[in-house]
Write a protein that holds these residues in place. Structure first.
Motif: not given
Length: 356
Positions: A244-255
């Protein structure tokens, strides 16, 4: 050696339909969920590339001609190309229908060099399939892969052992395998933009900052890679993953899971003679810890949307702290077996559990 066909699917379409030659061809189904399988070089001039959403490709190149993929035809051409490889060596490691590594340390033909072998293979591909291939020749796999892209399309580039460090030194560090946009940004914060910069930092400092991955980065910066060419064998897993371009929290991974499930499902549809038994969700944290969660359901998914739903459900089994951020996500189908064997095993299971 790394051999890579030039815009393979699109080139096959242009070869077989003269009306498409010289025109921007996009191999993809139309639709919001579709992704580009391949783009001709005429389409690439507009920024269209493989794995791009088809709707974005249409916006970038409104005059593009969309052609639905015909994987049976592409497989047939791929078998032709593989047969050409096999005249020269048995050590062939396919990466996909259109590219492969070859170990030509010893060849069947007795040609005097790897360069001569590459030239012979490319000439045979052109003569027998009316398609072009680009080749990279180097002391190891990752260098050969970089080299094959150097003079595309229809090119040959050779990196000799004495040239390795000089070849690597000016390259952007993102050209190294495993260095995605996030890692490239982290290295940029240290003032590292090129492979030469990375090498200059030294192994001790890289290991201090990145652990085992730092050691691997140092090896790559010096052109070291001991991974052998693995001869052809059926894959046990089909997967798609993205850094990913930016590290994100788990709940934002669905898309991302939904998108990757679509890509994995499209690849799985080409495996007409094999069945996958297990669904895999792969994650990598911002500190490079990798974890997987898997599920072997009684009823296999029947569509990309069902695969996405099951894969996303696996995130509930991730037990890391809520503040953990993730840099990579992947969706896979694993445990591939022959379809006939799967049907036979299912029938035996059904007989075993049926009431007497």
């Amino acid at each position: 050696m790394h051999i890579d066909m030039d815009a393979f699917y699109a080139s096959v379409e242009q070869r077989d339909d003269p009306a498409l030659r010289g025109r921007p061809v996009v191999v993809a189904w139309r639709g919001a969920r579709s992704v580009v399988c391949a783009a001709s070089y005429e389409a690439r001039k507009f920024g269209v590339h493989s794995a791009m959403p088809a709707v974005r490709a249409e916006r970038l190149c409104p005059q593009a001609i969309f052609v639905p993929p015909d994987f049976s035809r592409y497989k047939a051409v791929s078998r032709q190309i593989r047969a050409i490889f096999a005249r020269h060596t048995d050590l062939i490691e396919p990466l996909s229908l259109d590219e492969a590594y070859l170990d030509v340390t010893v060849t069947k033909t007795g040609l005097p060099s790897a360069t001569a072998t590459a030239e012979a293979i490319r000439a045979a591909i052109r003569e027998e399939t009316q398609l072009t291939a680009s080749a990279g020749v180097a002391p190891n796999k990752f260098l050969a892969k970089i080299a094959s892209d150097w003079r595309k399309p229809d090119g040959l580039f050779v990196v000799r052992p004495a040239q390795v460090e000089a070849f690597l030194t000016p390259l952007p560090v993102g050209r190294l395998p495993g260095v995605g946009k996030v890692m490239e940004a982290r290295l940029a914060e240290l003032g590292i933009a090129t492979v030469g910069d990375l090498r200059a930092l030294g192994m001790i400092e890289l290991e201090r900052r990145f652990g085992r991955w730092g050691h691997r980065l140092h090896e790559l910066s010096r052109g070291f890679d001991e991974h052998p060419v693995q001869p052809d064998r059926p894959s046990l897993q089909i997967s798609s993953e993205d850094t990913l371009e930016q590290d994100v929290p788990l709940e934002q991974l669905q898309p991302h899971v939904v998108r990757l499930a679509g890509k994995t499902w499209a690849a799985y549809q080409r495996e007409s003679d094999r069945v996958a038994r297990t669904i895999v969700l792969k994650l990598k944290t911002s500190d490079f810890r990798t974890l997987t969660r898997s599920l072997t359901p009684r009823v296999l998914p029947a569509s990309a949307s069902e695969l996405a739903e099951l894969a996303w459900g696996l995130h509930l089994r991730v037990d890391l702290p809520a503040g953990t951020r993730y840099r990579l996500v992947g969706v896979g189908l694993a445990g591939l077996v022959d379809r006939d064997n799967h049907v036979a095993q299912s029938e035996l299971f059904d007989m075993a559990v049926a009431p007497s």
